[in-house]
Structure formats: structure tokens, C-alpha cells
Design a protein around this motif. Sequence first.
Motif, PDB file in Angstrom:
ATOM      1  N   TYR A   1      84.546  55.561 106.298  1.00 40.58           N
ATOM      2  CA  TYR A   1      84.447  54.436 107.160  1.00 40.58           C
ATOM      3  C   TYR A   1      85.955  53.583 106.759  1.00 40.58           C
ATOM      4  CZ  TYR A   1      79.781  55.387 107.867  1.00 40.58           C
ATOM      5  OH  TYR A   1      78.589  55.839 108.527  1.00 40.58           O
TER       6      TYR A   1
ATOM      7  N   PRO B   1      73.897  56.665 111.929  1.00 46.18           N
ATOM      8  CA  PRO B   1      75.118  56.627 110.954  1.00 46.18           C
ATOM      9  C   PRO B   1      75.814  58.196 110.842  1.00 46.18           C
ATOM     10  CG  PRO B   1      73.687  55.530 109.845  1.00 46.18           C
ATOM     11  CD  PRO B   1      72.549  55.972 110.853  1.00 46.18           C
TER      12      PRO B   1
ATOM     13  N   THR C   1      76.944  59.566 108.399  1.00 47.79           N
ATOM     14  CA  THR C   1      76.622  60.006 107.168  1.00 47.79           C
ATOM     15  C   THR C   1      75.097  60.634 107.173  1.00 47.79           C
ATOM     16  OG1 THR C   1      75.699  57.822 106.211  1.00 47.79           O
ATOM     17  CG2 THR C   1      78.107  58.573 105.474  1.00 47.79           C
TER      18      THR C   1
ATOM     19  N   VAL D   1      85.847  56.883 110.524  1.00 47.02           N
ATOM     20  CA  VAL D   1      85.034  55.998 111.496  1.00 47.02           C
ATOM     21  C   VAL D   1      85.082  54.622 111.573  1.00 47.02           C
ATOM     22  CG1 VAL D   1      82.419  55.805 111.947  1.00 47.02           C
ATOM     23  CG2 VAL D   1      83.195  57.971 111.227  1.00 47.02           C
TER      24      VAL D   1
ATOM     25  N   ARG E   1      85.506  57.398 116.456  1.00 45.98           N
ATOM     26  CA  ARG E   1      85.749  58.543 115.568  1.00 45.98           C
ATOM     27  C   ARG E   1      87.326  59.149 115.488  1.00 45.98           C
ATOM     28  NH1 ARG E   1      82.646  64.033 116.278  1.00 45.98           N
ATOM     29  NH2 ARG E   1      84.375  63.913 117.614  1.00 45.98           N
TER      30      ARG E   1
ATOM     31  N   ILE F   1      82.806  61.706 105.734  1.00 47.23           N
ATOM     32  CA  ILE F   1      82.764  60.865 106.357  1.00 47.23           C
ATOM     33  C   ILE F   1      83.666  59.631 105.559  1.00 47.23           C
ATOM     34  CG2 ILE F   1      81.475  59.267 107.779  1.00 47.23           C
ATOM     35  CD1 ILE F   1      81.228  62.158 108.684  1.00 47.23           C
TER      36      ILE F   1
ATOM     37  N   GLY G   1      82.276  52.370 115.767  1.00 48.16           N
ATOM     38  CA  GLY G   1      81.694  53.535 116.008  1.00 48.16           C
ATOM     39  C   GLY G   1      82.442  54.708 116.520  1.00 48.16           C
TER      40      GLY G   1
ATOM     41  N   ASP H   1      77.785  54.803 115.309  1.00 47.23           N
ATOM     42  CA  ASP H   1      79.057  55.745 115.372  1.00 47.23           C
ATOM     43  C   ASP H   1      78.430  56.759 116.506  1.00 47.23           C
ATOM     44  OD1 ASP H   1      80.612  57.921 114.237  1.00 47.23           O
ATOM     45  OD2 ASP H   1      78.777  59.060 113.301  1.00 47.23           O
TER      46      ASP H   1
ATOM     47  N   ILE I   1      87.086  51.135 100.419  1.00 48.60           N
ATOM     48  CA  ILE I   1      86.168  51.811 101.591  1.00 48.60           C
ATOM     49  C   ILE I   1      84.657  51.377 101.100  1.00 48.60           C
ATOM     50  CG2 ILE I   1      85.403  53.734 102.685  1.00 48.60           C
ATOM     51  CD1 ILE I   1      88.255  52.798 103.329  1.00 48.60           C
TER      52      ILE I   1
ATOM     53  N   PRO J   1      84.503  50.332 112.796  1.00 49.90           N
ATOM     54  CA  PRO J   1      83.502  49.519 112.615  1.00 49.90           C
ATOM     55  C   PRO J   1      82.881  49.830 114.070  1.00 49.90           C
ATOM     56  CG  PRO J   1      85.540  48.354 111.913  1.00 49.90           C
ATOM     57  CD  PRO J   1      85.792  49.723 112.191  1.00 49.90           C
TER      58      PRO J   1
END
Length: 314
Positions: free
Chosen positions: A20, A281, A283, A102, A108, A18, A106, A241, A34, A104
Motif C-alpha cells: 500500500y 482489500p 491482501t 495499491v 493498482r 501487496i 484502490g 482496491d 508503509i 488510497p
Amino acid sequence: MGNAYDVLVLGGAGVDTIVYVPELPLPYADSYMIRPGIETRAGQTGDFVALGLSALGLSTHHLDMIGDDPSGDLVRAFHRDRGIGFTEVPLPGGTKRAVNLVGPDGRRLSLYDDSRSRESDRLPEDVVRSLASVSRHAHVSLTYPCAFALPQLQEAGLSISTDLHDWDGENPYHEPFAYGADLVFVSTTALADTEKTMRRILERGRAEAVIATAGAEGAYLLTADGLVHIPVVEPRKPVVDSNGAGDAFASGFLFGRLTGEDLRRCALYGSVAGAYACTVPATGCDAIDRAGLLAEVAELTGDPVSARGVGRGK
């Protein structure tokens, strides 16, 4: 003799890394700093469906090919730590992996490592038949070895579901899954004509229902009685997410179906479970439980609800 498992999940085991990112699409730059960081965890589509079903109290077993590698160890631990039965078949190319970017909001973007699969990959027929013989239902992931397992599941007389994910309605790879399952899930993301594709699945295959998920637009349910729109369920917490939302929807829908609910109620269960997944999330690995699902459905409908066909799990 009763069945040992409510649901046998085939395929879809793997590991995601993952990442972000500040926005999607991600503009080119030499480097990005990140936060909250980069994390690798087990959990692809089959893993998440198995997790969702198990959290809802259905006795669930997962069958797939994984490698003898650190990624495979993560997949093994995922199931062991959650008490989900897992039968592994050696995957010579190594455990399937992906990188999920991913944003901000959510959203993907998934990058799948396609080097893990080989033409010779198969789930052993005797293993498939043995597990199918003690299961009520099979959910088949859209992975290469699973296409060859479909005939054995059909011969065993199980009800079958599958998720076509972002099928464009044209790629022939998806057709054995689309036409070989009783419940077919698909995302509207890449469909040029959603209703046309749904009707084709219903007419050409064995499906009793086709369910198209449409994100913020809700979902669509097509049966022989016609097409209905399923309103979106607003998440109870902030959306962080969308990863796993479709898998959660399928889990909630299947829970309803296997506990004797009508298809519209099943779709509501799926919508509630999918909305919950959007608050988890990327993760993390969490799924709504039975009490939470039924309580929220009761609040939304004003009707007391209870699962009539209690699963063999929790």
C-alpha cells in the motif's frame, strides 16, 4: 457421460506481494513507512477466476505451471483451502510473482517478474486433452504456455473464453487468444479505439461476444446484433482496491452464460461481481457467492432471478 467440471481454468497461477502506497504515481523518496504493511499472498488472474467461479457454485478445475518453491506452496494452499481442484505442472523458473502497488483510491500498479518464464514452458498436451474432455468450458489466461493449449481446447469442442486485460489492440502476442475464443474480455485501459478493436476481434476470430470493461464507465458488449453499453454497478461498500475486479467480472459473466442467461444478463452478473471485488482489500481473497449475486441482481432489476443451469459444485 456428464462432465466432471463446469469450467477448466488454464494459467494465471501465481503470487502477489501487496504494497500500500500513499499515492500513485509514487514520487521518488529514499524510503516510505508503509501501513497497513506488506503482505505476500497467492492469487493472480487464473487463481481469482477459479475462486470467483467456485464461489458461484460452478465446479471448477485449475491447470497451470508452478514451481517447487515457497510461492508454489502458497498457490497450492490457496486451492486446497478453498476446495478448488488444481493440477500443477512443474515450472523450472519458479512460481510466477508480482508486486502490486495499491493507492488510497484502490488503483493498482502491477510489477510482474518476467524472469520466471522460459521459451520451453508448455502445458502437456495429454493433460490438457484429458481435462478438456471432462469440462464444459475453458477459460484461458493470457500466459505463454496457454497459447499452445488453445488448439487442443478447440479440438475438444469446448466453448472458450479469455481475458486480454490491458491489450493495446496492436501487440501480436494477444492475437491467438483474441481470435481463438468464443467470449473475449478486454479492458479499455490501453485501447486507442475501443469499438474498432472490439469489432476486429468479432470479425477476425470465432467470438460470439466481445466484452470491454471500462471501470467507472461500466462495460461494453459487442455481438453480431451490435454494440450496447452496460451501466456500472455501484459497490455496496467502500471501494478499497480494484485488484481482481476484471477477474470477478469474467467469473460473473461466465456464471450467467453457463446457467443459460442471455448476454446482457451475463454482463449484469459480471458487473455485480466486479463491483463486489472492489470492496475486498488487495491482501484478501474473497468473491461474491451465488445467493449474494442473485439477490443483488433481483434488487437492481426488480425481477426474481434464479440460475437455470445449476453447476456441479455447491
